[in-house]
Design a protein around this motif. Sequence first.
Motif, PDB file in Angstrom:
ATOM      1  N   UNK A  51       0.839  -1.205   0.000  1.00 35.81           N
ATOM      2  CA  UNK A  51       0.000   0.000   0.000  1.00 35.81           C
ATOM      3  C   UNK A  51       0.873   1.253   0.000  1.00 35.81           C
ATOM      4  N   UNK A  52       1.950   1.226   0.784  1.00 36.89           N
ATOM      5  CA  UNK A  52       2.850   2.381   0.835  1.00 36.89           C
ATOM      6  C   UNK A  52       3.497   2.633  -0.519  1.00 36.89           C
ATOM      7  N   UNK A  53       3.878   1.565  -1.205  1.00 36.85           N
ATOM      8  CA  UNK A  53       4.526   1.708  -2.500  1.00 36.85           C
ATOM      9  C   UNK A  53       3.550   2.247  -3.545  1.00 36.85           C
ATOM     10  N   UNK A  54       2.315   1.783  -3.479  1.00 39.33           N
ATOM     11  CA  UNK A  54       1.285   2.284  -4.399  1.00 39.33           C
ATOM     12  C   UNK A  54       1.044   3.783  -4.173  1.00 39.33           C
ATOM     13  N   UNK A  55       0.998   4.182  -2.895  1.00 40.54           N
ATOM     14  CA  UNK A  55       0.805   5.602  -2.578  1.00 40.54           C
ATOM     15  C   UNK A  55       1.968   6.435  -3.092  1.00 40.54           C
ATOM     16  N   UNK A  56       3.177   5.896  -2.995  1.00 38.39           N
ATOM     17  CA  UNK A  56       4.355   6.610  -3.474  1.00 38.39           C
ATOM     18  C   UNK A  56       4.321   6.757  -4.995  1.00 38.39           C
ATOM     19  N   UNK A  57       3.864   5.707  -5.687  1.00 38.43           N
ATOM     20  CA  UNK A  57       3.725   5.792  -7.146  1.00 38.43           C
ATOM     21  C   UNK A  57       2.740   6.892  -7.522  1.00 38.43           C
ATOM     22  N   UNK A  58       1.664   7.014  -6.755  1.00 48.32           N
ATOM     23  CA  UNK A  58       0.696   8.080  -7.020  1.00 48.32           C
ATOM     24  C   UNK A  58       1.297   9.462  -6.857  1.00 48.32           C
ATOM     25  N   UNK A  59       2.203   9.615  -5.892  1.00 43.94           N
ATOM     26  CA  UNK A  59       2.847  10.908  -5.672  1.00 43.94           C
ATOM     27  C   UNK A  59       3.755  11.278  -6.837  1.00 43.94           C
ATOM     28  N   UNK A  60       4.579  10.331  -7.316  1.00 41.92           N
ATOM     29  CA  UNK A  60       5.528  10.683  -8.374  1.00 41.92           C
ATOM     30  C   UNK A  60       4.840  10.834  -9.727  1.00 41.92           C
ATOM     31  N   UNK A  61       3.672  10.197  -9.904  1.00 39.75           N
ATOM     32  CA  UNK A  61       3.002  10.240 -11.203  1.00 39.75           C
ATOM     33  C   UNK A  61       1.934  11.316 -11.329  1.00 39.75           C
ATOM     34  N   UNK A  62       1.559  11.949 -10.236  1.00 35.96           N
ATOM     35  CA  UNK A  62       0.446  12.883 -10.296  1.00 35.96           C
ATOM     36  C   UNK A  62       0.749  14.083 -11.194  1.00 35.96           C
ATOM     37  N   UNK A  63      -0.298  14.547 -11.869  1.00 32.27           N
ATOM     38  CA  UNK A  63      -0.191  15.803 -12.619  1.00 32.27           C
ATOM     39  C   UNK A  63      -0.693  16.975 -11.775  1.00 32.27           C
ATOM     40  N   UNK A  64      -1.233  16.643 -10.599  1.00 32.95           N
ATOM     41  CA  UNK A  64      -1.788  17.671  -9.727  1.00 32.95           C
ATOM     42  C   UNK A  64      -0.778  18.136  -8.692  1.00 32.95           C
ATOM     43  N   UNK A  65      -1.280  18.771  -7.668  1.00 31.05           N
ATOM     44  CA  UNK A  65      -0.455  19.365  -6.617  1.00 31.05           C
ATOM     45  C   UNK A  65       0.227  18.285  -5.776  1.00 31.05           C
ATOM     46  N   UNK A  66       1.533  18.334  -5.683  1.00 35.77           N
ATOM     47  CA  UNK A  66       2.278  17.360  -4.867  1.00 35.77           C
ATOM     48  C   UNK A  66       1.894  17.482  -3.389  1.00 35.77           C
ATOM     49  N   UNK A  67       1.817  18.716  -2.909  1.00 35.14           N
ATOM     50  CA  UNK A  67       1.515  18.932  -1.493  1.00 35.14           C
ATOM     51  C   UNK A  67       0.148  18.363  -1.141  1.00 35.14           C
ATOM     52  N   UNK A  68      -0.812  18.509  -2.058  1.00 36.83           N
ATOM     53  CA  UNK A  68      -2.155  17.984  -1.802  1.00 36.83           C
ATOM     54  C   UNK A  68      -2.123  16.462  -1.658  1.00 36.83           C
ATOM     55  N   UNK A  69      -1.327  15.777  -2.509  1.00 34.82           N
ATOM     56  CA  UNK A  69      -1.204  14.320  -2.403  1.00 34.82           C
ATOM     57  C   UNK A  69      -0.609  13.933  -1.051  1.00 34.82           C
ATOM     58  N   UNK A  70       0.433  14.645  -0.642  1.00 31.22           N
ATOM     59  CA  UNK A  70       1.066  14.370   0.653  1.00 31.22           C
ATOM     60  C   UNK A  70       0.080  14.546   1.802  1.00 31.22           C
TER      61      UNK A  70
END
Length: 589
Positions: free
Chosen positions: A353-372
């Motif tokens: 689950x942690x790795x999937x969440x990390x993939x979402x952070x590096x791949x997002x086109x949106x705000x990084x801070x919002x993902x965090x």
Amino acid sequence: MTAALDTLHRIFGFNDFRGVQGRVVDRVLAGQSTLAVMPTGAGKSLTYQLPATMLEGTCVVVSPLIALMHDQLRAAEAVGIRAATLTSVDQNRAETRGRFLDGELDLLYIAPERASTSDFRELLERGRVALFAIDEAHCVSEWGHDFRPDYRLLRPLLDRYPDVPRLALTATADAHTRADILDQLGIPQDGLIVAGFDRPNIRYAISPRDNTTRQIADLIAETPGPGIVYAQTRAGTEKLAEALAKTGRPTRAYHAGLDPEVRARNQADFVASEDMVICATVAFGMGIDKPDVRFVAHAGLPKSIEAYYQETGRAGRDGDPSVAHLFWGAEDFAKARQRVAEVEPQRQAGERQRLTALAGLVETTGCRRAVLLRHFGEQPGEVCGNCDNCLNPPMGTEATEIARKFLSAVFRTGQLFGVGYVEDILLGKSSERSLINGHENLSVFGIVDGEEAALIRPVARALQARDALRANPHGGLEFGPAARAILKGEVDVTLVLPPKRERRRKGKAGAAEANPVGDPLFEALRERRRALAKEGGVPPYVIFHDSVLREMASVRPGTLDALSRISGVGARKLDAYGEAFLSTIREFE
């Protein structure tokens, strides 16, 4: 709280608490146990240091690293707090025990391993304990990203003192981890205080790796001040330190394999420096509380969003603008999945689950801070204005078809070959190997051309990040669990194409220049601080932060009384350094 505010000003030089500090201190002084989740740089240590000076007895602080304890010890002693450490490397352990038994210590720092020993329990029984503070409390939870079994042994010690409040502190704990900390340390549910996780002064940026050394060298050239570069291997730290030295900035390597004297010297040099770059493995940083780190760069993928948040949080603890830049590659995800496969079976689901969440952070086109922030249960706005995607929005392009072509080529070539070979097959590039294997007769040979050709490598990287492709031990690509849905057209693939990055002028990457207005008095005050730090054998920031010197340069106080009204100038520092700084200010009258 009137007495607490008076103490806050007298010892620390502050007129008011920041954020939730006041709420936490209020609970501690009332004898209530508390778990405080506060972002790095929010002043967690003050929430036990201040009560320790007001309560009868000693505050026992459990901390995971000796270097961190010694750093906090310096900071506490600098403001006049009576403190000591009791560790395996201290030569004055007998003296420290005596000071504790005589009631002459406000703070006693120990490691969790020592806290659970019978010898230490007997020592506590002979003295007076006012408070237990458990720093880096996420280490107690198996759900935490940095689990330490010795933290699990603290509960019996705490339970021997039912009337002594417990204060657990962490910057990185999601809802599940917070619940586990409360349970493991015997803190009531109503004792939870969450300050929020936002670090608005940090500019987040994430980029695919493309000549990592050059990318980090560019970051260093653009960003004045001290910086940390995290590499994934010991050899990587040394190689990067040697290469980055060519930027002209002083550099050092730091990892557990270095000679202890070299490692200690490199850390001390970095802590004392105002411009050094240290290349280190990820353990570095927990052991220091250097507030003026202007950038943190990752030369590879961190273990999780929690780890990323903690490691990037080592930048900008003084509140000044700072940069966190992560450089990643598809192979990082392959290595991470291998690590997940090697942990205990009961922990694998959480790690995935942690790795999937990390993939979402590096791949997002949106705000990084919002993902965090959403990862930690907050509801931020859609735009922060201080991350790469908000400042320079990337282009998203539909890539489902090229992704299906790439997966088809991997399958039809037997799931045995790496990205380069599969790319050649798709582009129709003939080679001796493709002829021998008969792959030039496949339907996928030469089916990609034109603009699609430029998307092959980004698609391969994205498919590995999403676990649609995995690297086998020989470097070949094989299907992962997400491949089937993409091939069947059940899941779309959108590629993030980062905008072309323009080289910025030095000092314009988002971190603050120490002297943005070019005030010569500020530079003179910094020079005076350097001299005092060298004379006292302490890092410059232990004397005063840059923000304090900037206020001095702006206000130009002429008397000790006026200087005492500068935020961050407490009574002890006023006595120790006041006249020295006033004399520098008078030179510019």
